[in-house]
Scaffold this motif. Structure first.
Motif, mmCIF file in Angstrom:
data_model
loop_
_atom_site.group_PDB
_atom_site.id
_atom_site.type_symbol
_atom_site.label_atom_id
_atom_site.label_comp_id
_atom_site.label_asym_id
_atom_site.label_seq_id
_atom_site.Cartn_x
_atom_site.Cartn_y
_atom_site.Cartn_z
ATOM 1 N N UNK A 458 20.441 13.050 5.452
ATOM 2 C CA UNK A 458 20.676 12.197 4.293
ATOM 3 C C UNK A 458 19.988 12.762 3.054
ATOM 4 N N UNK A 459 18.769 13.276 3.246
ATOM 5 C CA UNK A 459 18.062 13.880 2.121
ATOM 6 C C UNK A 459 18.779 15.125 1.626
ATOM 7 N N UNK A 460 19.316 15.927 2.558
ATOM 8 C CA UNK A 460 20.069 17.119 2.148
ATOM 9 C C UNK A 460 21.310 16.739 1.370
ATOM 10 N N UNK A 461 21.968 15.673 1.800
ATOM 11 C CA UNK A 461 23.151 15.213 1.070
ATOM 12 C C UNK A 461 22.761 14.708 -0.315
ATOM 13 N N UNK A 462 21.599 14.040 -0.378
ATOM 14 C CA UNK A 462 21.122 13.569 -1.673
ATOM 15 C C UNK A 462 20.821 14.754 -2.595
ATOM 16 N N UNK A 463 20.200 15.816 -2.050
ATOM 17 C CA UNK A 463 19.931 17.005 -2.863
ATOM 18 C C UNK A 463 21.227 17.625 -3.368
ATOM 19 N N UNK A 514 9.818 15.067 -10.160
ATOM 20 C CA UNK A 514 9.377 15.627 -8.883
ATOM 21 C C UNK A 514 10.543 15.816 -7.917
ATOM 22 N N UNK A 515 11.644 15.097 -8.160
ATOM 23 C CA UNK A 515 12.800 15.231 -7.286
ATOM 24 C C UNK A 515 13.804 16.241 -7.816
ATOM 25 N N UNK A 516 14.058 16.243 -9.130
ATOM 26 C CA UNK A 516 15.143 17.118 -9.606
ATOM 27 C C UNK A 516 14.666 18.488 -10.079
ATOM 28 N N UNK A 517 13.403 18.629 -10.473
ATOM 29 C CA UNK A 517 12.942 19.940 -10.939
ATOM 30 C C UNK A 517 12.958 20.978 -9.810
ATOM 31 N N UNK A 518 12.449 20.676 -8.599
ATOM 32 C CA UNK A 518 12.561 21.677 -7.514
ATOM 33 C C UNK A 518 14.008 22.047 -7.200
ATOM 34 N N UNK A 519 14.913 21.070 -7.294
ATOM 35 C CA UNK A 519 16.323 21.369 -7.053
ATOM 36 C C UNK A 519 16.865 22.285 -8.145
ATOM 37 N N UNK A 520 16.452 22.043 -9.393
ATOM 38 C CA UNK A 520 16.888 22.905 -10.491
ATOM 39 C C UNK A 520 16.390 24.335 -10.297
ATOM 40 N N UNK A 521 15.161 24.490 -9.777
ATOM 41 C CA UNK A 521 14.628 25.834 -9.532
ATOM 42 C C UNK A 521 15.384 26.532 -8.416
#
Length: 726
Positions: A458-463, A514-521
């Motif tokens: 579920x977390x992977x789908x959210x990412x 904290x949630x979207x910045x790592x995904x952006x990187x």
């Protein structure tokens, strides 16, 4: 000539005989040349010679009318009939020549009879000519078929001879046996291949020759038993690869054979061919190994791991048991590659593979997936406790120091585990589940083991959803900045603001950094987003008072882009913001990827007059070499130290005091982050921190409020209390 001696003058008779001999000799030479197998068809020459011979024979009927003796006349008629018949027989392979000769002779013969009132005789001559013509056509077709068959036979014989010659000269050889399966007619090459003389091989049972020393012990390979079974049933066999031992060396032979039968259909033995395929087999094995094993470590590669995992899942489904798949990722391995080079990294990977190989039993298979990723297939994972112990053993074993090229290297390992068929019924889904578990282990800092749970999916789908939305966030104007004030620890005056990125999605709502910045990187979106933050913050700060600075966080991905200095220069030029009023905040992680490159880029930024701040100091890798290599203008002490110090933790107090003293000695300012209470403020003041940032003085403000605050604190009557109130 004898029949015409009384009716023709001698000179003319001699001339006629010479012409007859010349025409007959010419046609005979053509026939003799035609008999050669490869001779071309002399159709034109033979037809011309036959026409000449027919003209010579046509002279005789001119004298038939002058012949007064019936016997002579009948003799001449018989002679011409004989010539016509003989022509049809001898010139069958040259039908055009035969037809010309028969037709010419028949016409010359029948014409006088018709002219002298004997039409019946003339008709008989014509009928004979037609019968001979039919015979010529029939014999010509038969001769053509015979010629074609002989040509094909010669071609087949040539092919067989060529194959036999190739067998004798190449790596293959022929053999044959009698009905008792004993070798007969052994060739020298077959004998040499078997390591004996031809005389010794003659009469030896074929199977005994192939078995060698194993014949007595009956420990023969299965392939030889297959050959024996086929020969017992008198069946043909082909492409049987058989290991044989010749002079102590193992060779591989490929054998094919078929039973021999005599004219009566009785079995008389076998005839076959043997090929030495040792080199081809060795080459095929090398290719197969290259396709299934990693060239660097010698471990099974991704293909072999997938195949083994598929088999393990199939067995688990069959016996209602469990199997497992572990994914292993090395921690801090990239730093080794970047600092010491890929050759050292490759040698380190070999050491890692050696340690892993020592841990496995027959129940496990370890392979390398690529890069610094390894995998373990656990065939029987019925005991969860044993699975967990194996994971911890792997982490502990791989975390011990390595000695490589006089370097002592410290790395770690993170492990993700998925159990099949519970977490996936196919190899693909089980690998994906283990990868999600590994991602959780890495997200927790590495060096830990994590098992797959459905929540990870579920977390992977959210990412995935966040990444897709983030790709459109800039275009949809969903990003904005908030500004948190940074104040003087003594006076409370605002020294500047830190620009903080915020994202408000129309459907997902406010998404924390904290949630979207790592995904952006991870998605390589941080560079365009970072440029937008820099331009927006500088454009806003350009309207603030001249002594109020703005701080912008910079990602390591941006600092490893050689074009980033140009982006800063262009931004300052477009917005009109002085370089001294811009401060870039970086973390220690920026030095781990390419230390030398990062230092050079930071020096170029400093040369522009832009300030540098080392953010979250003490929570990363804490190398003092970073401070000596780069002229930071300030150090920001992480809020975890501030909170711990306010609770009276001696270690935290000592760290803050040491950082402040070091910064002062190096001409750097210090900022205490996360100050939220009066007690934390007093402690930061007592320890010597020059600036304060935290909720005690203000939360991140919208741009309008930050602008108002920046202008308000410039009034002459502004006080620290007024600053906090604002």
């Amino acid at each position: 000539m004898a029949l015409l001696r009384d009716a023709v003058a001698l000179p003319w008779l001699i001339a006629w005989g010479a012409a007859m001999a010349a025409a007959a000799a010419t046609l005979t030479r053509i026939l003799v040349a035609r008999a050669e197998p490869e001779a071309p068809l002399p159709l034109a020459g033979a037809t011309a010679a036959a026409a000449a011979l027919a003209l010579v024979w046509a002279v005789i009927p001119l004298h038939l009318a002058a012949a007064t003796e019936p016997a002579a006349t009948h003799a001449l008629d018989l002679l011409l009939a004989t010539v016509m018949t003989a022509s049809a027989l001898t010139l069958a392979t040259l039908p055009s020549a035969a037809l010309v000769l028969v037709a010419g002779t028949a016409a010359a013969t029948a014409a006088p009879f018709a002219l002298t009132g004997r039409p019946v005789v003339a008709a008989i001559v014509v009928a004979l000519a037609l019968l001979l013509a039919a015979g010529i056509f029939s014999r010509a077709r038969a001769a053509a078929r015979i010629g074609a068959a002989e040509s094909a036979l010669r071609e087949r014989e040539a092919t067989v001879q060529l194959l036999l010659r190739d067998f004798e000269e190449g790596a293959d050889w022929l053999w044959q046996t009698d009905a008792a399966r004993r070798i007969v007619g052994a060739s020298e090459r077959f004998a040499r291949a078997c390591g004996v003389a031809a005389a010794e091989l003659e009469g030896t049972p074929l199977l005994q020759s192939l078995a060698g020393a194993d014949w007595e012990s009956a420990a023969v390979p299965d392939e030889l038993r297959l050959i024996a079974d086929k020969m017992t049933r008198r069946e043909p066999f082909s492409d049987v690869a058989l290991p044989v031992t010749v002079r102590g060396e193992t060779r591989w032979w490929q054998i094919a054979a078929a039973p021999r039968l005599d004219a009566a259909g009785r079995f008389t033995g076998y005839r076959g061919v043997v090929s030495d395929i040792t080199e081809q087999r060795a080459s095929a094995e090398r290719i197969s190994r290259m396709a299934r094993f990693d060239a660097l470590t010698g471990l099974p590669n991704r293909l072999s791991v997938n195949e083994e995992l598929t088999r393990a899942l199939s067995e688990a489904e069959r016996w209602r048991a469990r199997c497992a798949f572990m994914m292993i990722d090395l921690d801090r391995f990239k730093a080794v590659n970047d600092t010491l080079g890929h050759p050292v990294g490759d040698r380190l990977l070999r050491r890692v593979s050696e340690r892993l190989a020592e841990l496995v039993t027959e129940n496990e298979l370890i392979g390398r997936l690529g890069g610094d990723e390894f995998a373990v297939v656990v065939r029987d994972a019925s005991d969860p406790g044993r699975l967990e112990r194996l994971a911890h053993t792997i982490i502990e074993t791989l975390s011990r120091p390595y000695e490589v090229d006089q370097h002592t290297l410290y790395i770690g390992a993170s492990v993700g585990v998925a159990t099949g068929p519970r977490d996936g019924r196919t190899a693909e889904t089980l690998i994906r589940s283990a990868d999600l578990a590994l991602y959780r282990s890495k997200d927790r800092g590495g060096g830990v083991y994590h098992a797959y749970v459905p929540q990870l999916h579920l977390e992977a789908e959210e990412r995935r959803v966040i990444e897709l939305a983030l790709r459109r966030a800039l275009d949809n104007d969903e990003l904005h900045l908030a500004y948190q004030p940074v104040v003087d620890s003594r006076s409370g005056a605002v020294r500047g603001f830190e620009a903080l990125l915020r994202w408000s999605h129309p459907e997902l709502g406010d998404i924390p950094p904290a949630k979207f910045v790592p995904i952006a990187e991870e998605a390589r979106l941080i560079a365009p987003i970072g440029e937008w933050v820099l331009r927006t913050a500088c454009a806003e700060a350009a309207g603030w008072p001249d002594d109020v600075r703005v701080a912008v966080n910079v990602s390591p991905e941006q600092l490893h882009n050689p074009q980033f200095v140009g982006v800063i220069t262009d931004t300052l030029a477009r917005t009109g913001l002085p370089a001294r009023r811009l401060e870039l905040e970086v973390t220690e992680s920026v030095f781990l990827r390419e230390g030398t490159g990062a230092v050079k880029l930071l020096k170029q930024i400093l040369d522009l007059g832009v300030g540098l701040s080392l953010d979250d100091f003490g929570t990363g890798y804490s190398s003092l070499g970073y401070l000596s290599a780069t002229r930071f203008s300030s150090i920001k002490i992480d809020r975890s130290f501030v909170q711990a110090a306010s609770r009276g933790t001696a270690e935290a107090i000592a760290i803050i005091r040491a950082v402040v003293a070091m910064a002062q000695s190096m001409g750097m300012a210090t900022t205490a982050e996360g100050v939220e209470t009066e007690a934390e403020l007093r402690l930061a003041q007592e320890l010597g921190c020059g600036s304060i940032q935290g909720f005690y003085f203000g939360r991140p403000l919208p741009v309008s409020e930050a602008r108002a605050l920046a202008i308000a604190v410039r009034r002459p009557d502004a006080s620290p209390a007024a600053t906090r109130a604002a």
